[in-house]
Motif scaffolding. Structure first.
Motif, PDB file in Angstrom:
ATOM      1  N   THR A  67       0.863  -1.187   0.000  1.00 51.41           N
ATOM      2  CA  THR A  67       0.000   0.000   0.000  1.00 51.41           C
ATOM      3  C   THR A  67       0.901   1.239   0.000  1.00 51.41           C
ATOM      4  N   ARG A  68       0.297   2.404  -0.241  1.00 52.56           N
ATOM      5  CA  ARG A  68       1.095   3.633  -0.342  1.00 52.56           C
ATOM      6  C   ARG A  68       1.694   4.051   0.997  1.00 52.56           C
TER       7      ARG A  68
ATOM      8  N   GLY B 212      -2.224   2.958   5.514  1.00 54.29           N
ATOM      9  CA  GLY B 212      -3.050   2.166   4.608  1.00 54.29           C
ATOM     10  C   GLY B 212      -3.006   0.692   4.957  1.00 54.29           C
TER      11      GLY B 212
ATOM     12  N   LYS C 211      -6.147  -1.451   6.159  1.00 50.82           N
ATOM     13  CA  LYS C 211      -6.481  -2.684   5.440  1.00 50.82           C
ATOM     14  C   LYS C 211      -6.629  -3.854   6.400  1.00 50.82           C
TER      15      LYS C 211
ATOM     16  N   PHE D 224     -10.157  -4.831  -1.566  1.00 48.00           N
ATOM     17  CA  PHE D 224      -9.216  -3.745  -1.293  1.00 48.00           C
ATOM     18  C   PHE D 224      -8.367  -3.423  -2.519  1.00 48.00           C
ATOM     19  N   THR D 225      -8.156  -4.370  -3.420  1.00 43.20           N
ATOM     20  CA  THR D 225      -7.452  -4.082  -4.671  1.00 43.20           C
ATOM     21  C   THR D 225      -8.265  -3.118  -5.525  1.00 43.20           C
TER      22      THR D 225
ATOM     23  N   GLN E 212      -8.095   0.375  -3.925  1.00 44.64           N
ATOM     24  CA  GLN E 212      -6.797   1.002  -4.143  1.00 44.64           C
ATOM     25  C   GLN E 212      -6.666   1.570  -5.557  1.00 44.64           C
ATOM     26  N   LYS E 213      -7.268   0.905  -6.518  1.00 42.76           N
ATOM     27  CA  LYS E 213      -7.180   1.373  -7.911  1.00 42.76           C
ATOM     28  C   LYS E 213      -7.995   2.637  -8.149  1.00 42.76           C
TER      29      LYS E 213
END
Length: 295
Positions: free
Chosen positions: A235-236, A240, A244, A288-289, A292-293
């Motif tokens: 994650t960034r 995050g 998560k 969560f993918t 995140q996008k």
């Protein structure tokens, strides 16, 4: 010294502080703790290593739980009515005594961590952890040495084998998932047949049914993630990752409470545990993918 003689000796040296300490230690072999650690590794740290821990945990669990309903050895206080376990340990001592499920779970996790560690100090710590959980089961009076040692041997065997060959196995996810699903179905069918035709009480078959459901979920989740997702644990920011993990653990617990309240039927337990493991391996990572996008 026989199994019960050792338990009688340990009962004679119990203290209130010792009872509290080993009740705490034994929690490291419980399902909730083990799945939480697995979730952390899988979602946030090292997906590859987490899959190896999961494969060890779920496959050794199938063996141990199947042995329980084959041998049907009662708990120590049933074998010897004069023997008294620590009362706080009884609620989590479900099913038959042989082999020990807590020892199996703790050994699957901590032996995998020990084998994956490069430092002697952490190897010693992780090895001591699963040995201490095994000892706690005897100190608390809910398992005999035979129960604990059998689980240790089985789980260590899986841990060592997968530490050497997991990379090869995971190159063929479809085959691995099919084999694990087949074994899970065999254990599941055996449990239902024993309940129906051999007098196995449903309450004593429940843990085996759950293990089979979890095995099916792990097989399906592995295949779905490898085929359709390939998510990254990155994650960034650290915040995050924490978010998560917190949302994932919270949602998993919510699903567990929601599904467990629907029905006590054994067949429902298959779906409940299969869904929870698929949620951990595929559905939540897909969620969560996607988020995140889009942020």
């Amino acid at each position: 010294m026989s199994d019960m003689n050792l338990l009688w000796f340990l009962e004679g040296i119990r203290t209130p502080a010792g009872n509290d300490f080993f009740q705490f230690v034994t929690c490291f072999g419980q399902e909730t703790f083990l799945l939480s650690v697995l979730c952390f590794f899988y979602w946030c740290y090292d997906k590859k290593f987490a899959r190896r821990i999961g494969l060890t945990y779920f496959s050794s669990g199938l063996v141990v739980q199947n042995l329980k309903i084959i041998f049907r050895i009662p708990r120590p206080w049933i074998l010897d009515p004069d023997f008294h376990p620590v009362q706080s340990a009884i609620p989590h001592a479900t099913g038959y005594s042989f082999p020990s499920g807590h020892t199996q779970g703790a050994t699957s996790l901590f032996a995998s961590l020990a084998l994956g560690s490069k430092q002697r100090s952490t190897k010693f710590l992780f090895t001591a952890s699963f040995l201490l959980v095994g000892f706690s089961r005897m100190y608390l009076g809910v398992h005999t040495p035979k129960d604990v040692l059998t689980s240790l041997v089985i789980s260590l065997g899986f841990s060592v084998a997968y530490s050497r060959y997991a990379d090869i196995l995971f190159r063929k996810i479809r085959t691995l998932s099919a084999v694990l699903a087949g074994i899970s179905c065999f254990v599941l069918a055996s449990a239902f047949l024993l309940v129906k035709y051999d007098g196995l009480p449903s309450m004593y078959a429940a843990d085996t049914i759950k293990a089979a459901g979890a095995g099916l979920g792990f097989a399906l989740g592995l295949w779905l993630e490898e085929t359709y997702l390939h998510f990254s644990t990155a994650t960034r920011t650290r915040m995050g990752q924490l978010l998560k993990l917190a949302l994932g653990l919270g949602s998993t617990l919510t699903w567990k409470l929601f599904l467990s309240g629907w029905s006590a039927l054994l067949l429902w337990k298959v779906f409940e545990y299969a869904f929870l493991v698929v949620w951990i391996l595929f559905l939540y990572p897909a969620l969560f993918t996607s988020v995140q996008k889009n942020i």
